[in-house]
Write an enzyme that holds these catalytic residues in place. Structure first.
Site, PDB file in Angstrom:
ATOM      1  N   GLY A 166      43.030  43.153  40.008  1.00 24.32           N
ATOM      2  CA  GLY A 166      42.665  44.101  41.046  1.00 24.32           C
ATOM      3  C   GLY A 166      41.951  45.254  40.371  1.00 24.32           C
ATOM      4  O   GLY A 166      42.103  45.457  39.163  1.00 24.32           O
TER       5      GLY A 166
ATOM      6  N   TYR B 201      45.854  40.367  54.175  1.00 26.29           N
ATOM      7  CA  TYR B 201      45.575  41.627  53.476  1.00 26.29           C
ATOM      8  C   TYR B 201      44.926  42.604  54.459  1.00 26.29           C
ATOM      9  O   TYR B 201      43.771  42.480  54.834  1.00 26.29           O
ATOM     10  CB  TYR B 201      44.657  41.411  52.274  1.00 26.29           C
ATOM     11  CG  TYR B 201      45.244  40.566  51.152  1.00 26.29           C
ATOM     12  CD1 TYR B 201      46.610  40.275  51.094  1.00 26.29           C
ATOM     13  CD2 TYR B 201      44.441  40.070  50.130  1.00 26.29           C
ATOM     14  CE1 TYR B 201      47.140  39.508  50.076  1.00 26.29           C
ATOM     15  CE2 TYR B 201      44.967  39.301  49.092  1.00 26.29           C
ATOM     16  CZ  TYR B 201      46.318  39.023  49.083  1.00 26.29           C
ATOM     17  OH  TYR B 201      46.845  38.262  48.063  1.00 26.29           O
TER      18      TYR B 201
ATOM     19  N   GLN C 215      48.887  29.484  42.796  1.00 27.30           N
ATOM     20  CA  GLN C 215      48.684  30.914  42.545  1.00 27.30           C
ATOM     21  C   GLN C 215      50.034  31.611  42.359  1.00 27.30           C
ATOM     22  O   GLN C 215      50.639  32.087  43.315  1.00 27.30           O
ATOM     23  CB  GLN C 215      47.869  31.574  43.671  1.00 27.30           C
ATOM     24  CG  GLN C 215      47.521  33.006  43.299  1.00 27.30           C
ATOM     25  CD  GLN C 215      46.596  33.725  44.276  1.00 27.30           C
ATOM     26  OE1 GLN C 215      46.818  34.901  44.577  1.00 27.30           O
ATOM     27  NE2 GLN C 215      45.569  33.061  44.771  1.00 27.30           N
TER      28      GLN C 215
ATOM     29  N   SER D 100      48.350  39.469  39.687  1.00 23.74           N
ATOM     30  CA  SER D 100      48.904  40.639  38.980  1.00 23.74           C
ATOM     31  C   SER D 100      49.041  40.395  37.474  1.00 23.74           C
ATOM     32  O   SER D 100      50.124  40.631  36.908  1.00 23.74           O
ATOM     33  CB  SER D 100      50.246  41.072  39.582  1.00 23.74           C
ATOM     34  OG  SER D 100      50.061  41.581  40.884  1.00 23.74           O
TER      35      SER D 100
ATOM     36  N   SER E 222      50.468  29.052  46.939  1.00 18.36           N
ATOM     37  CA  SER E 222      50.913  30.202  46.149  1.00 18.36           C
ATOM     38  C   SER E 222      52.432  30.285  46.210  1.00 18.36           C
ATOM     39  O   SER E 222      53.009  30.291  47.309  1.00 18.36           O
ATOM     40  CB  SER E 222      50.296  31.490  46.719  1.00 18.36           C
ATOM     41  OG  SER E 222      50.764  32.611  46.016  1.00 18.36           O
TER      42      SER E 222
ATOM     43  N   GLN F  33      37.017  49.771  35.800  1.00 17.13           N
ATOM     44  CA  GLN F  33      38.128  48.849  35.511  1.00 17.13           C
ATOM     45  C   GLN F  33      37.645  47.406  35.541  1.00 17.13           C
ATOM     46  O   GLN F  33      38.084  46.577  34.741  1.00 17.13           O
ATOM     47  CB  GLN F  33      39.247  49.035  36.545  1.00 17.13           C
ATOM     48  CG  GLN F  33      39.950  50.386  36.456  1.00 17.13           C
ATOM     49  CD  GLN F  33      40.968  50.580  37.578  1.00 17.13           C
ATOM     50  OE1 GLN F  33      41.007  49.805  38.543  1.00 17.13           O
ATOM     51  NE2 GLN F  33      41.771  51.632  37.473  1.00 17.13           N
TER      52      GLN F  33
ATOM     53  N   LYS G 194      49.319  53.018  31.490  1.00 16.17           N
ATOM     54  CA  LYS G 194      49.105  54.317  32.163  1.00 16.17           C
ATOM     55  C   LYS G 194      50.410  54.945  32.656  1.00 16.17           C
ATOM     56  O   LYS G 194      50.467  56.137  32.920  1.00 16.17           O
ATOM     57  CB  LYS G 194      48.097  54.179  33.300  1.00 16.17           C
ATOM     58  CG  LYS G 194      48.615  53.436  34.505  1.00 16.17           C
ATOM     59  CD  LYS G 194      47.659  53.582  35.693  1.00 16.17           C
ATOM     60  CE  LYS G 194      46.531  52.584  35.643  1.00 16.17           C
ATOM     61  NZ  LYS G 194      45.605  52.711  36.758  1.00 16.17           N
TER      62      LYS G 194
HETATM   63  N1  NAP Z   1      49.438  35.079  46.065  1.00 18.53           N
HETATM   64  C1  NAP Z   1      50.097  36.208  46.178  1.00 18.53           C
HETATM   65  O1  NAP Z   1      51.177  36.269  46.759  1.00 18.53           O
HETATM   66  C2  NAP Z   1      49.504  37.450  45.605  1.00 18.53           C
HETATM   67  C3  NAP Z   1      50.274  38.628  45.484  1.00 18.53           C
HETATM   68  C4  NAP Z   1      49.686  39.736  44.904  1.00 18.53           C
HETATM   69  C5  NAP Z   1      48.370  39.675  44.478  1.00 18.53           C
HETATM   70  N2  NAP Z   1      47.614  38.536  44.644  1.00 18.53           N
HETATM   71  C6  NAP Z   1      46.202  38.449  44.223  1.00 18.53           C
HETATM   72  O2  NAP Z   1      46.056  38.964  42.907  1.00 18.53           O
HETATM   73  C7  NAP Z   1      45.122  40.038  42.939  1.00 18.53           C
HETATM   74  C8  NAP Z   1      45.406  41.019  41.849  1.00 18.53           C
HETATM   75  O3  NAP Z   1      46.666  41.635  42.038  1.00 18.53           O
HETATM   76  P1  NAP Z   1      46.872  43.101  41.482  1.00 18.53           P
HETATM   77  O4  NAP Z   1      45.910  44.019  42.146  1.00 18.53           O
HETATM   78  O5  NAP Z   1      48.305  43.421  41.551  1.00 18.53           O
HETATM   79  O6  NAP Z   1      46.407  42.859  39.937  1.00 18.53           O
HETATM   80  P2  NAP Z   1      46.509  43.684  38.594  1.00 18.53           P
HETATM   81  O7  NAP Z   1      45.198  43.418  37.925  1.00 18.53           O
HETATM   82  O8  NAP Z   1      47.759  43.341  37.863  1.00 18.53           O
HETATM   83  O9  NAP Z   1      46.600  45.240  39.003  1.00 18.53           O
HETATM   84  C9  NAP Z   1      45.473  45.875  39.499  1.00 18.53           C
HETATM   85  C10 NAP Z   1      45.620  47.390  39.489  1.00 18.53           C
HETATM   86  O10 NAP Z   1      45.844  47.862  38.158  1.00 18.53           O
HETATM   87  C11 NAP Z   1      45.018  49.008  37.908  1.00 18.53           C
HETATM   88  N3  NAP Z   1      44.024  48.603  36.883  1.00 18.53           N
HETATM   89  C12 NAP Z   1      43.293  47.455  36.847  1.00 18.53           C
HETATM   90  N4  NAP Z   1      42.502  47.415  35.764  1.00 18.53           N
HETATM   91  C13 NAP Z   1      42.734  48.558  35.084  1.00 18.53           C
HETATM   92  C14 NAP Z   1      42.218  49.081  33.878  1.00 18.53           C
HETATM   93  N5  NAP Z   1      41.318  48.403  33.142  1.00 18.53           N
HETATM   94  N6  NAP Z   1      42.677  50.297  33.462  1.00 18.53           N
HETATM   95  C15 NAP Z   1      43.589  50.987  34.181  1.00 18.53           C
HETATM   96  N7  NAP Z   1      44.124  50.539  35.351  1.00 18.53           N
HETATM   97  C16 NAP Z   1      43.694  49.322  35.799  1.00 18.53           C
HETATM   98  C17 NAP Z   1      44.354  49.387  39.226  1.00 18.53           C
HETATM   99  O11 NAP Z   1      45.199  50.239  39.975  1.00 18.53           O
HETATM  100  P3  NAP Z   1      45.063  51.851  40.050  1.00 18.53           P
HETATM  101  O12 NAP Z   1      43.766  52.265  39.425  1.00 18.53           O
HETATM  102  O13 NAP Z   1      45.123  52.128  41.504  1.00 18.53           O
HETATM  103  O14 NAP Z   1      46.261  52.369  39.324  1.00 18.53           O
HETATM  104  C18 NAP Z   1      44.305  48.036  39.923  1.00 18.53           C
HETATM  105  O15 NAP Z   1      44.197  48.080  41.303  1.00 18.53           O
HETATM  106  C19 NAP Z   1      45.224  40.571  44.368  1.00 18.53           C
HETATM  107  O16 NAP Z   1      44.126  41.349  44.754  1.00 18.53           O
HETATM  108  C20 NAP Z   1      45.314  39.286  45.144  1.00 18.53           C
HETATM  109  O17 NAP Z   1      44.046  38.681  45.257  1.00 18.53           O
HETATM  110  C21 NAP Z   1      48.194  37.450  45.197  1.00 18.53           C
END
Ligand code: NAP
Length: 332
Positions: free
Chosen positions: A281, A54, A174, A203, A151, A287, A213
């Site tokens: 995230g 990352y 994962q 995610s 993962s 959030q 949104k």
């Molecule tokens: N193993 C793998 O291959 C892999 C791949 C991907 C991710 N991951 C892990 O999973 C984690 C989470 O992934 P992700 O960031 O895609 O998760 P996510 O929770 O599905 O999406 C997060 C994004 O959604 C928006 N958000 C989150 N909560 C919100 C709320 N309450 N209201 C409105 N918008 C909201 C924000 O973006 P904005 O505000 O910018 O719109 C935030 O950055 C990563 O950080 C990583 O640790 C692992």
């Protein structure tokens, strides 16, 4: 916040956790990264997930600075190895020398002598699996990681590793898992449960799509992930008209249940006992608090049936890895 045991390990992880993929690797500025991470501690989040790749170390460095101000036993720290770390195409994968180099580099950046969970970010078909397994076990024997995970491995890859080292080798899996991406339920949940392997899912909000949104036919909001060039890299996986329309059909379901859409989406993921934590995230601290509120929310059978009806045939239910490859997911 409630906590669940991670697979056969003695790790307790918060049901909602915080990840640093596109956000704290550079997409979100340093002040906000700190505010989101401190908000997580305030909300009872104790499980933090990152990866060497990352921002090619940037996300680990950011958290090394912030997390090292907290007692090491007050949080569960997970990182990963596999992704390409420099312009040298050979600087990647799961060869023993790469694993040995990368765990040391991760620990230096994270300012700790061990991580709680060390995950193989993907499978490496170019290295004999026996070599990868032995190298990962060595990381644990040296005290640099307490437990191991993977993962997005296929059932065959998981089975091959277990055949070599037994079910105690891994404690976590994962996969991507959300209302819009349900493939792991059929593909890996059962196999993992039989082998003491818990799910920590990524995610769970489909990168924000499940917050409602993004509206069909409307431009993406300016301050959202998909408006950003650096953070919109994996947009195609979850952002398409059918998904956006299904999410709008979920709005009355959430309202009827007295929940917000993010709470409905996260509680839906956590309805499965196999899931130890939903790795969210966040680009801002509000959030983090909003998402943490989903812990402990139980969905009735009526609500679950209404969710299924609203989603229709939108969710991806095919084999995870094939779907990811089709979607062209990147890990830089
Ligand atoms: N193993 C793998 O291959 C892999 C791949 C991907 C991710 N991951 C892990 O999973 C984690 C989470 O992934 P992700 O960031 O895609 O998760 P996510 O929770 O599905 O999406 C997060 C994004 O959604 C928006 N958000 C989150 N909560 C919100 C709320 N309450 N209201 C409105 N918008 C909201 C924000 O973006 P904005 O505000 O910018 O719109 C935030 O950055 C990563 O950080 C990583 O640790 C692992």
């Amino acid at each position: 916040m409630r906590y669940r045991k991670l697979g056969s390990s003695d790790l307790e992880v918060s049901e909602i956790s915080l990840g640093s993929w596109l956000t704290y690797s550079g997409g979100v500025e340093a002040d906000r990264t700190r505010a989101c991470t401190e908000a997580a501690f305030d909300a009872g989040i104790t499980f933090f997930d990152t990866a060497n790749v990352y921002g090619r170390g940037a996300a680990e460095s950011a958290w090394g600075e912030i997390l090292s101000a907290h007692p090491r036993d007050s949080y569960v720290l997970a990182t990963k190895v596999w992704g390409q770390m420099s312009d040298d195409p050979a600087d990647r994968g799961l060869a023993p020398a790469q694993i040995a180099r990368q765990i040391d580099a991760s620990l230096t950046r994270l300012r700790t002598d061990h991580v709680d969970l060390y995950q193989a970010h993907r499978f490496d078909p170019d290295v004999p699996i026996e070599d990868t397994v032995e190298a990962l076990q060595k990381v644990v024997q040296q005290g640099k990681a307490r437990y191991l995970g993977f993962s997005e491995w296929t059932p065959e890859q998981i089975g091959a590793a277990i055949a070599i080292a037994g079910p105690e080798l891994f404690v976590s899996s994962q996969p991507q898992y959300s209302m819009l991406w349900q493939a792991p339920e059929a593909e890996v949940f059962g196999l993992c449960a039989d082998n003491g392997i818990g799910q920590v899912v990524w995610s769970p909000l489909a990168q924000g799509v499940l917050t409602g949104k993004y509206r069909p036919g409307e431009p993406v909001p300016e301050d959202s992930r998909f408006a950003s060039e650096s953070m919109g890299v994996a947009r195609d996986i979850v952002y398409h008209d059918d998904a956006l329309e299904a999410v709008q059909r979920l709005v009355p379901v959430a309202e009827g249940a007295g929940l917000t859409l993010p709470t409905l989406a996260l509680a839906w993921v956590l309805r499965r006992g196999e899931v130890a934590s939903a790795i969210t995230g966040a680009s801002r601290p509000e959030q983090v608090h909003a998402n943490a509120a989903a812990s402990g929310v139980r969905l009735t059978d009526d609500v679950l049936a209404a969710v299924d009806e609203a989603l229709g045939d939108v969710p991806v239910t095919g084999p995870t890895l094939a779907s990811l490859a089709r979607a062209g997911v990147r890990h830089r």
